[in-house]
Design a protein around this motif. Structure first.
Motif, PDB file in Angstrom:
ATOM      1  N   GLU A 319       2.073  -0.800  -2.909  1.00 42.09           N
ATOM      2  CA  GLU A 319       1.929   0.195  -1.848  1.00 42.09           C
ATOM      3  C   GLU A 319       2.600  -0.306  -0.568  1.00 42.09           C
ATOM      4  O   GLU A 319       2.356  -1.437  -0.120  1.00 42.09           O
ATOM      5  N   VAL A 320       3.444   0.542   0.015  1.00 34.82           N
ATOM      6  CA  VAL A 320       4.072   0.216   1.293  1.00 34.82           C
ATOM      7  C   VAL A 320       3.281   0.924   2.385  1.00 34.82           C
ATOM      8  O   VAL A 320       3.211   2.153   2.428  1.00 34.82           O
ATOM      9  N   TYR A 321       2.667   0.137   3.261  1.00 33.99           N
ATOM     10  CA  TYR A 321       1.744   0.681   4.249  1.00 33.99           C
ATOM     11  C   TYR A 321       2.457   1.066   5.542  1.00 33.99           C
ATOM     12  O   TYR A 321       3.377   0.381   5.985  1.00 33.99           O
ATOM     13  N   ASN A 322       1.990   2.170   6.141  1.00 31.72           N
ATOM     14  CA  ASN A 322       2.576   2.635   7.395  1.00 31.72           C
ATOM     15  C   ASN A 322       1.550   2.514   8.524  1.00 31.72           C
ATOM     16  O   ASN A 322       0.445   1.984   8.349  1.00 31.72           O
ATOM     17  N   HIS A 323       1.933   3.039   9.696  1.00 33.51           N
ATOM     18  CA  HIS A 323       1.066   2.884  10.870  1.00 33.51           C
ATOM     19  C   HIS A 323      -0.273   3.590  10.696  1.00 33.51           C
ATOM     20  O   HIS A 323      -1.323   3.037  11.048  1.00 33.51           O
ATOM     21  N   GLU A 324      -0.282   4.795  10.139  1.00 32.86           N
ATOM     22  CA  GLU A 324      -1.550   5.503   9.989  1.00 32.86           C
ATOM     23  C   GLU A 324      -2.474   4.785   9.009  1.00 32.86           C
ATOM     24  O   GLU A 324      -3.702   4.851   9.148  1.00 32.86           O
ATOM     25  N   ASP A 325      -1.905   4.078   8.027  1.00 28.42           N
ATOM     26  CA  ASP A 325      -2.724   3.278   7.114  1.00 28.42           C
ATOM     27  C   ASP A 325      -3.421   2.148   7.869  1.00 28.42           C
ATOM     28  O   ASP A 325      -4.581   1.817   7.594  1.00 28.42           O
ATOM     29  N   ALA A 326      -2.704   1.539   8.821  1.00 30.24           N
ATOM     30  CA  ALA A 326      -3.301   0.474   9.627  1.00 30.24           C
ATOM     31  C   ALA A 326      -4.466   1.012  10.450  1.00 30.24           C
ATOM     32  O   ALA A 326      -5.507   0.347  10.600  1.00 30.24           O
ATOM     33  N   LEU A 327      -4.312   2.225  10.991  1.00 29.77           N
ATOM     34  CA  LEU A 327      -5.396   2.821  11.758  1.00 29.77           C
ATOM     35  C   LEU A 327      -6.622   3.038  10.884  1.00 29.77           C
ATOM     36  O   LEU A 327      -7.762   2.770  11.296  1.00 29.77           O
ATOM     37  N   LEU A 328      -6.408   3.511   9.662  1.00 29.76           N
ATOM     38  CA  LEU A 328      -7.537   3.745   8.768  1.00 29.76           C
ATOM     39  C   LEU A 328      -8.235   2.442   8.407  1.00 29.76           C
ATOM     40  O   LEU A 328      -9.470   2.371   8.396  1.00 29.76           O
ATOM     41  N   VAL A 329      -7.462   1.405   8.114  1.00 30.30           N
ATOM     42  CA  VAL A 329      -8.061   0.105   7.785  1.00 30.30           C
ATOM     43  C   VAL A 329      -8.881  -0.409   8.960  1.00 30.30           C
ATOM     44  O   VAL A 329     -10.002  -0.919   8.786  1.00 30.30           O
ATOM     45  N   ALA A 461       5.786   4.833  10.247  1.00 31.07           N
ATOM     46  CA  ALA A 461       6.553   3.611  10.454  1.00 31.07           C
ATOM     47  C   ALA A 461       6.007   2.480   9.593  1.00 31.07           C
ATOM     48  O   ALA A 461       4.785   2.331   9.442  1.00 31.07           O
ATOM     49  N   ILE A 462       6.888   1.668   9.040  1.00 32.13           N
ATOM     50  CA  ILE A 462       6.506   0.587   8.129  1.00 32.13           C
ATOM     51  C   ILE A 462       7.189  -0.718   8.539  1.00 32.13           C
ATOM     52  O   ILE A 462       8.178  -0.717   9.276  1.00 32.13           O
ATOM     53  N   ASN A 463       6.661  -1.820   8.038  1.00 34.84           N
ATOM     54  CA  ASN A 463       7.322  -3.117   8.145  1.00 34.84           C
ATOM     55  C   ASN A 463       8.003  -3.420   6.812  1.00 34.84           C
ATOM     56  O   ASN A 463       7.432  -3.184   5.746  1.00 34.84           O
ATOM     57  N   THR A 464       9.198  -3.955   6.876  1.00 31.10           N
ATOM     58  CA  THR A 464       9.957  -4.290   5.673  1.00 31.10           C
ATOM     59  C   THR A 464      10.492  -5.708   5.791  1.00 31.10           C
ATOM     60  O   THR A 464      10.396  -6.340   6.851  1.00 31.10           O
ATOM     61  N   GLN A 465      11.066  -6.190   4.712  1.00 24.86           N
ATOM     62  CA  GLN A 465      11.662  -7.521   4.734  1.00 24.86           C
ATOM     63  C   GLN A 465      12.759  -7.615   5.799  1.00 24.86           C
ATOM     64  O   GLN A 465      12.870  -8.620   6.505  1.00 24.86           O
TER      65      GLN A 465
END
Length: 505
Positions: A319-329, A461-465
């Motif tokens: 799973e590639v996590y984005n900004h809204e996923d961080a808010l939920l966590v 928005a996501i973080n990538t390598q």
């Protein structure tokens, strides 16, 4: 902009926060172990084959306890396959994830990794294909000092001192039809009881968790916990909860409203457990182990769950996590902290690659996913007592919950250090929030230690390598202190942390 108010009083607390709630999970699945935490030959690998870059990020994440070895993998796992000389370990088919398991990483390797990281292990016993006999033998191998066949076998394997593993899970998701050797509540309750009895005979000091429902919408939800605890109430300390957040409506507002589902889940299971206690006229209280939780819905199609040909360490559930996923966590962590009186352990599933906060490339880099940051900040600063909060905030109506406050928050105070941490989520997606935090009874002069915000104008928005810092916490300069009052401005759709110190402490 709109206004909110958060009031706490140092005399009123929910409970002392158990630091075990900042746990994670390592399962033999996909690339969590192989090319995740363990990759001999990697440029950063140590003499044991542990990836040094992943160990560094795990320390930064702040994990306190790590669950192992599964997960669905557990219900078909023979612990004996993962100990002893590596060249003699059998290669097996993993029926849970349709992969080939080499068993080059097992119990003693995991325990060495935990010792190197100074984290507590949480082990689990197979109550799918196996049962009480396997459970007590596994415990004897791990925890008995010596003088018996199994404890001496551990010593022959190069581990002189017992591992002393204190927390054990009795199986995994045994209510699920996907589980190897699924059981009814009565079948599982009986085997959990007998396994617990035998394990406590071997080591009375251990703590044991029984399987609760594998998700909130299981058809047997509630009834499962009631029947299981009817059998094993006297023998166990915890009941487990598993929950994976999804975004079926593709709406950020609806998605963040699902944080409330966590609170509902916790309170319902507490009610069921306490009803069993009431029927038994018992003052004992079963605690909750939220030992699998995370966001998981994007990498859930068949190709993410299974690859043909029984591959070794395939790319599963990445799973590639984005900004809204961080808010939920962040919101989920707030909810667990606000239930600190009953939630005593929790494990973000998993640690690396497989729905994990850390991503790696074989032979290459490791980087932080967006969900890394709220977890790491909470693990770093949430120490002490969780204080009762009064929240005054406008609300919005969601499809699943009629009233969702824009402000989601918790406050944790450490009496010893005098430090107070405020964790807050602004769920309004278009307006900034001007908050007043009134901290009563924590000293007249508070000093700002740190204030950060995790915010991005793009919820996807996501973080990538190649772009590992796209989503990153920044200093929040819009924080002021006046005695016991803290005023701050939270950007729309942001996770916020304010750390304060009582200068008189």
């Amino acid at each position: 902009m709109f206004s909110t108010r958060l009031v706490i009083d140092g005399d009123f607390s929910i409970a002392q926060l158990d630091r075990r709630i900042f746990g994670t999970f390592v399962e033999h699945m996909g690339r969590c172990v192989y090319t995740g935490i363990y990759e001999p030959g990697h440029p950063t690998a140590d003499e044991n084959g542990f990836r040094g870059d992943v160990m560094t990020l795990t320390r930064e994440l702040g994990a306190t306890v790590i669950r192992y070895p599964g997960g669905n993998f557990l219900s078909g796992y023979n612990w004996e396959d993962g100990v002893g000389p590596k060249e003699k370990r059998p290669v097996r088919l993993d029926l849970a994830w349709y992969s080939t398991e080499t068993n080059q990483f097992g119990t003693n390797e995991f325990m060495q990794w935990c010792r190197d990281l100074d984290v507590e292990p949480m082990f689990a016993v197979n109550l799918g294909t196996r049962g009480p006999d396997e459970a007590r033998h596994f415990l004897e191998y791990c925890n008995h000092p010596g003088g018996t066949e199994l404890s001496e076998l551990r010593r022959q394997h190069g581990v002189e001192e017992p591992h002393g593993i204190k927390f054990w899970c009795l199986g995994n998701e045994m209510d699920g039809p996907w589980q190897i050797c699924q059981k009814t509540a009565d079948e599982y309750g009986r085997i959990a009881k007998e396994s617990a009895k035998l394990m406590r005979m071997v080591d009375p000091s251990i703590q044991l968790a029984a399987c609760g429902s594998s998700k909130h919408d299981m058809p047997t939800y509630g009834a499962w916990e009631d029947r299981v605890l009817e059998h094993c109430f006297d023998e166990v300390d915890f009941i487990s909860l598993h929950h994976y957040f999804e975004n079926p409506h593709e709406s950020t507002a609806e998605y963040l409203a699902n944080i409330e589902q966590t609170d509902l889940f916790i309170k319902e299971i507490v009610a069921v457990a306490d009803s069993v206690a009431a029927r038994r006229h018992s003052s004992k209280r079963i605690m909750l182990s939220f030992d699998e939780w995370n966001v998981w819905y994007k990498a859930r199609t068949p190709e993410h769950l299974r690859q043909p040909g029984w591959p070794q360490a395939p790319r599963l559930l990445e799973e590639v996590y984005n900004h809204e996923d961080a808010l939920l966590v962040g919101g989920a962590l707030i909810t667990m902290m606000n239930n600190a009186d009953r939630v005593k352990t929790a494990c973000l599933a998993q640690l690396a690659n497989v729905i994990g906060p850390i991503m790696t490339e074989p032979g290459g880099a490791a980087w932080r996913q967006t969900i890394f940051f709220p977890f790491a900040q909470a693990a770093k600063y949430a120490k002490g007592r969780v204080l009762r909060s009064l929240i005054e905030s406008p609300s919005y109506q969601a499809e699943t919950f009629p009233e969702v406050k824009y402000l989601c928050a918790t406050v944790v105070h450490d009496d010893e250090s005098g430090q107070t941490a405020v964790f807050a989520l602004n769920r309004h997606l278009s307006e900034a929030q001007e908050i007043t935090v009134e901290l009563r009874g924590l000293g007249e002069e508070l000093r700002l230690v740190e204030a950060t915000e995790l915010h991005h104008t793009d919820m996807k928005a996501i973080n990538t390598q190649s772009s590992p810092h796209e989503v990153w916490p920044e200093t929040n300069a819009a924080v002021t202190i006046d005695g016991a009052f803290v005023k701050a401005r939270f950007k729309p759709g942001s996770w916020n942390v304010i750390v304060l110190s009582n200068t008189a402490a």
